[in-house]
Design a protein around this motif. Structure first.
Motif, PDB file in Angstrom:
ATOM      1  N   UNK A 122      -1.280   1.903   9.783  1.00 32.35           N
ATOM      2  CA  UNK A 122      -1.614   0.657   9.437  1.00 32.35           C
ATOM      3  C   UNK A 122      -2.163   0.304  10.719  1.00 32.35           C
ATOM      4  N   UNK A 123      -1.482   0.794  12.011  1.00 31.58           N
ATOM      5  CA  UNK A 123      -1.962   0.011  12.927  1.00 31.58           C
ATOM      6  C   UNK A 123      -3.990   0.247  13.223  1.00 31.58           C
ATOM      7  N   UNK A 124      -4.079   1.368  12.944  1.00 30.15           N
ATOM      8  CA  UNK A 124      -5.166   2.030  13.311  1.00 30.15           C
ATOM      9  C   UNK A 124      -6.282   1.349  12.810  1.00 30.15           C
ATOM     10  N   UNK A 125      -6.126   1.468  10.913  1.00 31.29           N
ATOM     11  CA  UNK A 125      -6.520   0.524  10.453  1.00 31.29           C
ATOM     12  C   UNK A 125      -6.873  -0.813  10.540  1.00 31.29           C
ATOM     13  N   UNK A 126      -6.533  -1.683  10.518  1.00 37.88           N
ATOM     14  CA  UNK A 126      -5.990  -3.037  11.093  1.00 37.88           C
ATOM     15  C   UNK A 126      -7.142  -2.870  12.525  1.00 37.88           C
ATOM     16  N   UNK A 127      -6.921  -2.275  13.553  1.00 32.70           N
ATOM     17  CA  UNK A 127      -7.613  -2.057  15.055  1.00 32.70           C
ATOM     18  C   UNK A 127      -9.099  -1.698  14.658  1.00 32.70           C
ATOM     19  N   UNK A 128      -9.392  -1.211  13.754  1.00 33.49           N
ATOM     20  CA  UNK A 128     -10.805  -0.717  13.278  1.00 33.49           C
ATOM     21  C   UNK A 128     -11.396  -2.236  12.599  1.00 33.49           C
ATOM     22  N   UNK A 129     -10.611  -3.062  11.795  1.00 34.11           N
ATOM     23  CA  UNK A 129     -11.618  -4.044  10.634  1.00 34.11           C
ATOM     24  C   UNK A 129     -11.128  -4.763  11.760  1.00 34.11           C
TER      25      UNK A 129
ATOM     26  N   UNK B 182       0.543  -0.985   0.340  1.00 37.69           N
ATOM     27  CA  UNK B 182       0.102   0.026  -0.449  1.00 37.69           C
ATOM     28  C   UNK B 182       0.861   0.766   0.257  1.00 37.69           C
ATOM     29  N   UNK B 183       0.636   2.298   0.202  1.00 35.90           N
ATOM     30  CA  UNK B 183       0.952   3.949  -0.409  1.00 35.90           C
ATOM     31  C   UNK B 183       1.454   3.620   1.664  1.00 35.90           C
ATOM     32  N   UNK B 184       0.626   3.271   2.434  1.00 34.62           N
ATOM     33  CA  UNK B 184       1.308   2.929   3.917  1.00 34.62           C
ATOM     34  C   UNK B 184       0.216   4.432   4.402  1.00 34.62           C
ATOM     35  N   UNK B 185      -1.212   4.804   3.754  1.00 36.75           N
ATOM     36  CA  UNK B 185      -1.852   6.366   4.365  1.00 36.75           C
ATOM     37  C   UNK B 185      -3.227   5.476   4.684  1.00 36.75           C
ATOM     38  N   UNK B 186      -3.544   6.250   6.297  1.00 33.41           N
ATOM     39  CA  UNK B 186      -4.840   5.545   6.080  1.00 33.41           C
ATOM     40  C   UNK B 186      -6.385   4.786   5.180  1.00 33.41           C
ATOM     41  N   UNK B 187      -6.119   5.818   4.264  1.00 31.91           N
ATOM     42  CA  UNK B 187      -6.731   5.017   3.210  1.00 31.91           C
ATOM     43  C   UNK B 187      -6.650   4.246   1.777  1.00 31.91           C
ATOM     44  N   UNK B 188      -5.187   4.541   1.976  1.00 27.10           N
ATOM     45  CA  UNK B 188      -4.754   3.233   1.237  1.00 27.10           C
ATOM     46  C   UNK B 188      -4.198   1.149   1.607  1.00 27.10           C
ATOM     47  N   UNK B 189      -4.381   1.861   3.085  1.00 21.91           N
ATOM     48  CA  UNK B 189      -4.786   0.726   4.138  1.00 21.91           C
ATOM     49  C   UNK B 189      -6.020  -0.033   4.121  1.00 21.91           C
ATOM     50  N   UNK B 190      -6.491   0.632   4.368  1.00 18.00           N
ATOM     51  CA  UNK B 190      -8.332   1.179   4.402  1.00 18.00           C
ATOM     52  C   UNK B 190      -8.550   0.590   3.265  1.00 18.00           C
ATOM     53  N   UNK B 191      -8.100   0.451   1.848  1.00 14.14           N
ATOM     54  CA  UNK B 191      -8.572   0.048   0.957  1.00 14.14           C
ATOM     55  C   UNK B 191      -8.036  -1.132   0.179  1.00 14.14           C
ATOM     56  N   UNK B 192      -7.178  -2.082   1.291  1.00  8.13           N
ATOM     57  CA  UNK B 192      -6.961  -3.264   1.098  1.00  8.13           C
ATOM     58  C   UNK B 192      -7.551  -4.241   2.083  1.00  8.13           C
ATOM     59  N   UNK B 193      -7.536  -3.517   2.969  1.00 10.09           N
ATOM     60  CA  UNK B 193      -8.048  -4.257   4.106  1.00 10.09           C
ATOM     61  C   UNK B 193     -10.002  -4.439   3.252  1.00 10.09           C
ATOM     62  N   UNK B 194     -10.101  -3.522   3.091  1.00  8.74           N
ATOM     63  CA  UNK B 194     -11.999  -3.623   2.165  1.00  8.74           C
ATOM     64  C   UNK B 194     -11.682  -4.772   1.089  1.00  8.74           C
ATOM     65  N   UNK B 195     -10.395  -4.916   0.670  1.00 13.42           N
ATOM     66  CA  UNK B 195     -10.157  -5.356  -0.559  1.00 13.42           C
ATOM     67  C   UNK B 195     -10.296  -6.535  -0.399  1.00 13.42           C
ATOM     68  N   UNK B 196      -9.678  -7.530   0.538  1.00 14.97           N
ATOM     69  CA  UNK B 196      -9.870  -8.517   1.520  1.00 14.97           C
ATOM     70  C   UNK B 196     -10.169  -8.673   2.135  1.00 14.97           C
TER      71      UNK B 196
END
Length: 452
Positions: free
Chosen positions: A216-223, A169-183
């Motif tokens: 990454x940590x924030x997005x992963x925790x939220x998901x 990912x690009x490391x941005x919060x949105x970029x990480x969230x997008x990868x989490x949402x997709x997979x």
């Protein structure tokens, strides 16, 4: 209805308590390409275990079953506590590539082995890449998501395994969230490599940050997923005989297919990054790497038969110093320092060296610093004298861990530790700094320490 809600609440309490009790674990990325015998593998495992590393993540982009069998057998002979798992490398190169069926074998062949790493009761599995649809289309899957779904189904179902891949990912919060949402249906977390360990395509090599780790940590925790970060030692790549394209020379990184990763140096990449990650406290950490001799990213001593080209360049000081941080991260408390120790780090040639025989100077070598670094880990205040060639500087060192540097000169490099006017120890580098008779650019770091 009230009974149902009560049962649900109790279930949540038990699940949340179990997850809160997840142990903090430190892994090491292990390149599975050397045909070392089991005795050598056992030496490596014992050393890693003695320093606080919990498991090796076996990385390979081709299926080397005999090497994997040997590693699992070596771990079994050492004992039940050191674990092994796979980091499937999803890319193609001159060695070949994995197939989806071989990924299934990676998942299933060792799932009941006593040394298989398990996380939350499931065999742990990770991959280096695997989110690119084009790789999967070669095997008639419409997308990476459908390909991974098929692999896990053949292996007995996704719920059998705990999958934490490196999907760029690009490391941005949105970029990480997008990868989490997709997979989200196939992954249990994300492993960051380029945005955590090495700032790819950035000339600022010496000032590590955890801003992207935090995303990454924030997005992963939220998901409801876990995050695995990746501290790294100094890094340098200049593979003999590799290409030297005009794009590489021009730093056209989007088209340069050689030496693109350049150089990463400075104590911050190891020491400061560990301190940052300890404060951030992600659920998992994976050192990258244990033994990448080819790209000179390693913390292991060169025990392997594949380490001949770097045998004089030990990185053992990273491992010895790292033990302090491994234990700190895992326990949540800074360990007491019970022994004075000093550590030296330096390159053996200047960034300004000209080597006509090596036609392609490594990308971003101009950003390197011609310095020798000394780190002191002390039980009490002391003086540290650092000598480079004929130049000397003295530093007042407090209790704890501190790092200093000075511009290096050609010749011998050494550090002396003194307290109360008494010399406690002297550390001399076995490699001289020299800009004469070089046959290739070599910015592999030499390190040593008083406890190495």
């Amino acid at each position: 209805m009230r009974v149902f809600l009560f049962v649900l609440a109790v279930s949540c309490i038990f699940i949340c308590a179990a997850r809160a009790a997840d142990p903090r674990l430190v892994f090491a990325h292990y390149m599975l390409y050397a045909n070392d015998n089991i005795n050598v593998l056992k030496q490596e495992i014992r050393l890693a275990q003695s320093k606080g590393i919990d498991a090796f993540a076996l990385n390979s982009n081709v299926w080397r079953q005999n090497l994997a069998d040997n590693m699992y057998q070596a771990a079994k002979e050492v004992g039940p506590n050191f674990k092994i798992f796979f980091s499937a490398d999803i890319h193609k190169d001159a060695n070949g590539n994995l197939t989806p069926d071989q990924l299934v074998t990676m998942l299933t062949r060792y799932e009941t082995h006593p040394n298989q790493m398990k996380y939350r009761g499931k065999p742990l599995f990770t991959s280096w890449l695997g989110s690119d649809d084009s790789w999967w289309k070669d095997y008639n899957y419409s997308s990476a998501l459908s390909g991974w779904n098929a692999v896990f189904q053949k292996a007995g179902g996704k719920n059998k395994f705990f999958y934490v891949p490196f999907f760029p990912t690009d490391g941005s919060l949105g970029g990480v969230q997008g990868t989490l949402d997709k997979f989200k249906d196939i992954i249990d977390g994300l492993f960051a490599w380029d945005t955590s360990a090495w700032p790819y395509f950035s000339p600022d090599f010496q000032n590590p940050s955890v801003s992207k780790d935090q995303n990454y940590l924030n997005a992963c925790k939220a998901a409801g997923k876990v995050y695995m970060a990746s501290p790294s030692p100094w890094f340098f790549k200049n593979i003999a005989g590799s290409c030297c394209s005009d794009a590489c020379k021009a730093k056209d990184l989007s088209n340069c297919n050689c030496q693109v990763k350049g150089n990463y140096q400075g104590p911050g990449l190891w020491i400061k990054k560990w301190e940052q990650l300890i404060q951030l406290s992600p659920p998992l950490l994976e050192i990258v790497t244990w033994n990448d001799w080819v790209e000179t990213s390693y913390v292991a001593p060169p025990l392997s038969t594949a380490a001949a080209d770097v045998s004089g360049y030990t990185h053992r000081a990273f491992l010895e110093l790292g033990q302090f941080y491994f234990n700190w991260y895992k326990s949540g408390s800074q360990p007491a320092i019970t022994q004075d120790s000093i550590y030296l780090f330096y390159y053996t040639q200047s960034k300004n060296i000209n080597v006509p025989a090596d036609g392609c100077k490594v990308v971003y070598s101009d950003q390197l610093s011609d310095k020798v670094y000394v780190t002191a880990k002390l039980t009490g205040p002391a003086m540290v004298e650092l000598r480079s060639g004929s130049a000397t500087q003295t530093f007042s060192a407090p209790k704890g861990i501190s790092t200093w540097s000075m511009d290096f000169q050609a010749g011998q490099q050494l550090a002396t530790l003194k307290r109360g006017g008494k010399v406690l120890s002297t550390l001399t580098g076995s490699k001289l700094i020299s800009n004469s008779n070089a046959t290739h650019y070599n910015f592999n770091v030499y390190s040593t320490c008083t406890t190495c």
